[in-house]
Design a protein around this motif. Structure first.
Motif, PDB file in Angstrom:
ATOM      1  N   PHE A   1       8.920  -3.809  -0.174  1.00  0.00           N
ATOM      2  CA  PHE A   1       8.886  -5.164   0.375  1.00  0.00           C
ATOM      3  C   PHE A   1       8.626  -5.201   1.882  1.00  0.00           C
ATOM      4  CE2 PHE A   1      10.774  -5.977  -3.750  1.00  0.00           C
ATOM      5  CZ  PHE A   1      10.134  -7.157  -4.123  1.00  0.00           C
ATOM      6  N   ALA A   2       8.496  -4.016   2.477  1.00  0.00           N
ATOM      7  CA  ALA A   2       8.088  -3.953   3.887  1.00  0.00           C
ATOM      8  C   ALA A   2       6.565  -3.833   4.017  1.00  0.00           C
ATOM      9  CB  ALA A   2       8.760  -2.767   4.571  1.00  0.00           C
ATOM     10  N   LEU A   3       5.877  -3.639   2.880  1.00  0.00           N
ATOM     11  CA  LEU A   3       4.421  -3.458   2.896  1.00  0.00           C
ATOM     12  C   LEU A   3       3.684  -4.771   2.695  1.00  0.00           C
ATOM     13  CD1 LEU A   3       4.204  -0.308   0.559  1.00  0.00           C
ATOM     14  CD2 LEU A   3       4.020  -0.317   3.060  1.00  0.00           C
ATOM     15  N   GLN A   4       2.423  -4.762   3.063  1.00  0.00           N
ATOM     16  CA  GLN A   4       1.502  -5.849   2.751  1.00  0.00           C
ATOM     17  C   GLN A   4       0.517  -5.325   1.710  1.00  0.00           C
ATOM     18  OE1 GLN A   4       1.750  -9.010   3.856  1.00  0.00           O
ATOM     19  NE2 GLN A   4       3.623  -8.345   4.900  1.00  0.00           N
ATOM     20  N   PRO A   5      -0.061  -6.233   0.887  1.00  0.00           N
ATOM     21  CA  PRO A   5      -1.001  -5.775  -0.140  1.00  0.00           C
ATOM     22  C   PRO A   5      -2.084  -4.870   0.439  1.00  0.00           C
ATOM     23  CG  PRO A   5      -0.490  -8.080  -0.487  1.00  0.00           C
ATOM     24  CD  PRO A   5       0.159  -7.695   0.809  1.00  0.00           C
ATOM     25  N   GLY A   6      -2.254  -3.722  -0.219  1.00  0.00           N
ATOM     26  CA  GLY A   6      -3.227  -2.731   0.242  1.00  0.00           C
ATOM     27  C   GLY A   6      -2.619  -1.638   1.095  1.00  0.00           C
ATOM     28  N   ASP A   7      -1.398  -1.872   1.603  1.00  0.00           N
ATOM     29  CA  ASP A   7      -0.748  -0.885   2.473  1.00  0.00           C
ATOM     30  C   ASP A   7      -0.234   0.308   1.666  1.00  0.00           C
ATOM     31  OD1 ASP A   7      -1.199  -2.465   4.633  1.00  0.00           O
ATOM     32  OD2 ASP A   7       0.892  -3.059   4.954  1.00  0.00           O
ATOM     33  N   LEU A   8      -0.144   1.434   2.372  1.00  0.00           N
ATOM     34  CA  LEU A   8       0.389   2.664   1.814  1.00  0.00           C
ATOM     35  C   LEU A   8       1.661   3.021   2.580  1.00  0.00           C
ATOM     36  CD1 LEU A   8      -0.568   4.929  -0.238  1.00  0.00           C
ATOM     37  CD2 LEU A   8      -1.387   6.151   1.787  1.00  0.00           C
ATOM     38  N   SER A   9       2.708   3.379   1.867  1.00  0.00           N
ATOM     39  CA  SER A   9       3.962   3.740   2.538  1.00  0.00           C
ATOM     40  C   SER A   9       3.900   5.168   3.047  1.00  0.00           C
ATOM     41  CB  SER A   9       5.133   3.627   1.550  1.00  0.00           C
ATOM     42  OG  SER A   9       5.108   4.709   0.619  1.00  0.00           O
ATOM     43  N   ASN A  10       4.865   5.521   3.889  1.00  0.00           N
ATOM     44  CA  ASN A  10       5.102   6.919   4.182  1.00  0.00           C
ATOM     45  C   ASN A  10       5.779   7.539   2.963  1.00  0.00           C
ATOM     46  OD1 ASN A  10       4.086   6.882   6.863  1.00  0.00           O
ATOM     47  ND2 ASN A  10       5.980   5.900   7.552  1.00  0.00           N
ATOM     48  N   VAL A  11       6.074   8.813   3.006  1.00  0.00           N
ATOM     49  CA  VAL A  11       6.797   9.449   1.898  1.00  0.00           C
ATOM     50  C   VAL A  11       8.225   8.915   1.887  1.00  0.00           C
ATOM     51  CG1 VAL A  11       7.648  11.621   0.947  1.00  0.00           C
ATOM     52  CG2 VAL A  11       5.361  11.515   1.971  1.00  0.00           C
TER      53      VAL A  11
ATOM     54  N   TYR B   1       4.585  -5.813 -12.045  1.00  0.00           N
ATOM     55  CA  TYR B   1       5.336  -6.701 -11.141  1.00  0.00           C
ATOM     56  C   TYR B   1       6.839  -6.501 -11.318  1.00  0.00           C
ATOM     57  CZ  TYR B   1       1.127  -9.332  -9.888  1.00  0.00           C
ATOM     58  OH  TYR B   1      -0.096  -9.703  -9.410  1.00  0.00           O
ATOM     59  N   PHE B   2       7.584  -6.566 -10.242  1.00  0.00           N
ATOM     60  CA  PHE B   2       9.041  -6.493 -10.303  1.00  0.00           C
ATOM     61  C   PHE B   2       9.623  -7.235  -9.107  1.00  0.00           C
ATOM     62  CE2 PHE B   2       7.356  -2.669  -8.308  1.00  0.00           C
ATOM     63  CZ  PHE B   2       8.032  -2.610  -7.104  1.00  0.00           C
ATOM     64  N   GLY B   3      10.840  -7.736  -9.297  1.00  0.00           N
ATOM     65  CA  GLY B   3      11.521  -8.464  -8.234  1.00  0.00           C
ATOM     66  C   GLY B   3      12.560  -7.598  -7.553  1.00  0.00           C
ATOM     67  N   LYS B   4      13.226  -8.180  -6.578  1.00  0.00           N
ATOM     68  CA  LYS B   4      14.271  -7.449  -5.860  1.00  0.00           C
ATOM     69  C   LYS B   4      15.458  -7.210  -6.785  1.00  0.00           C
ATOM     70  CE  LYS B   4      12.934  -9.008  -1.259  1.00  0.00           C
ATOM     71  NZ  LYS B   4      13.312  -9.728  -0.033  1.00  0.00           N
ATOM     72  N   GLY B   5      16.082  -6.043  -6.595  1.00  0.00           N
ATOM     73  CA  GLY B   5      17.221  -5.686  -7.426  1.00  0.00           C
ATOM     74  C   GLY B   5      16.856  -4.846  -8.631  1.00  0.00           C
ATOM     75  N   ARG B   6      15.557  -4.615  -8.834  1.00  0.00           N
ATOM     76  CA  ARG B   6      15.113  -3.850 -10.004  1.00  0.00           C
ATOM     77  C   ARG B   6      14.977  -2.357  -9.697  1.00  0.00           C
ATOM     78  NH1 ARG B   6      11.735  -6.372 -13.623  1.00  0.00           N
ATOM     79  NH2 ARG B   6      11.578  -4.295 -14.576  1.00  0.00           N
ATOM     80  N   MET B   7      14.677  -2.030  -8.467  1.00  0.00           N
ATOM     81  CA  MET B   7      14.449  -0.629  -8.078  1.00  0.00           C
ATOM     82  C   MET B   7      15.592  -0.134  -7.197  1.00  0.00           C
ATOM     83  SD  MET B   7      11.618   0.049  -9.595  1.00  0.00           S
ATOM     84  CE  MET B   7      10.124  -0.724 -10.255  1.00  0.00           C
ATOM     85  N   VAL B   8      15.659   1.187  -7.032  1.00  0.00           N
ATOM     86  CA  VAL B   8      16.703   1.746  -6.159  1.00  0.00           C
ATOM     87  C   VAL B   8      16.446   1.255  -4.727  1.00  0.00           C
ATOM     88  CG1 VAL B   8      17.174   3.751  -7.588  1.00  0.00           C
ATOM     89  CG2 VAL B   8      15.374   3.889  -5.878  1.00  0.00           C
ATOM     90  N   PRO B   9      17.502   1.128  -3.910  1.00  0.00           N
ATOM     91  CA  PRO B   9      17.380   0.491  -2.588  1.00  0.00           C
ATOM     92  C   PRO B   9      16.297   1.069  -1.685  1.00  0.00           C
ATOM     93  CG  PRO B   9      19.690   0.785  -3.154  1.00  0.00           C
ATOM     94  CD  PRO B   9      18.898   1.481  -4.217  1.00  0.00           C
TER      95      PRO B   9
END
Length: 237
Positions: A189-199, A174-182
């Motif tokens: 945070f644009a995904l829903q649980p179970g979703d896969l992002s593009n590259v 688990y991580f919150g906003k501000g922890r990862m690169v933009p």
């Protein structure tokens, strides 16, 4: 800066005096196997270095030899034993103090929205040329297609990801906003649980991200925070 030099000198002096007084007090106690404990601690320190030469260079850099480091370690262990047996047991934190700290520090007990995600990273060197970058991008694209077709994410992460998280199947916890690169955070945070992002491209390389869970922002209640507050206040005392 020069204006603060006197203050820092005084802090250093007070720390040395406190350390010496605590050490003298510890000498009135019988501490079992203190010398063996110090030698074991020193051996543990040595193991952090790739080889004996690196260890020797570090000692030279800080201006001590092994004999003085062993004695310093022995002193620290004696002081810690004294504090843990003669001081810490008498330190009490009341319910009122815990409640007061909780009420006076509301910002410490607010937890923002959290995400749990896994990723596969196809890393690239910062000095890599366009051909190496293109090859990494193509590999990430191929893996993405395998996932879309039903491949197991954790398996592909263990086999392909260059991130240390590959050992956990890519799980970042688990991580919150501000922890990862933009770029990474925006995709997560644009995904829903179970979703896969593009590259997703970042300075580290090319990521494929899977969101496994989300937690809404919440205020941590006093009962859940009580133990941590008590430990914190005890350490301060």
């Amino acid at each position: 800066p020069p204006l603060l030099q006197k203050e820092f000198d005084m802090q250093a002096l007070n720390q040395l005096i406190s350390s010496e007084l605590l050490f003298q007090a510890s000498q009135k106690l019988e501490i079992k196997d203190l010398d063996k404990q110090a030698e074991a601690k020193l051996a543990e320190i040595k193991q952090r270095f790739p080889d004996s030469q690196d260890y020797a260079r570090e000692l030279q850099k800080i201006g001590v030899d092994e004999k003085s480091l062993l004695e310093s370690t022995r002193r620290e262990l004696a002081i810690a034993y004294f504090i843990n047996t003669k001081i810490a047991p008498d330190i009490k934190v009341s319910e009122e103090e815990i409640k007061k700290f909780y009420e006076q520090n509301p910002d410490k007990f607010r937890q923002g929205e959290q995400a749990r995600a896994s990723h596969i990273l196809i890393g690239i060197d910062s000095k890599a040329g366009s051909e190496a970058k293109q090859a990494a991008r193509e590999k990430a694209g191929k893996l993405h297609q395998e996932l879309v077709n039903g491949a197991d994410f954790a398996t592909l992460a263990k086999e392909n990801s260059t991130c240390p998280s590959s050992k956990q199947g890519g799980d970042l916890g688990y991580f919150g906003k501000g922890r990862m690169v933009p770029q990474f955070e925006q995709a997560v945070f644009a995904l829903q649980p179970g979703d896969l992002s593009n590259v997703v491209e970042t300075q580290f390389g090319y990521h494929i991200i899977k969101l496994t869970d989300r937690k809404k922002a919440e205020e941590i209640p006093l009962p859940a925070a009580k133990d941590k507050i008590e430990n914190y206040l005890r350490v301060q005392k």
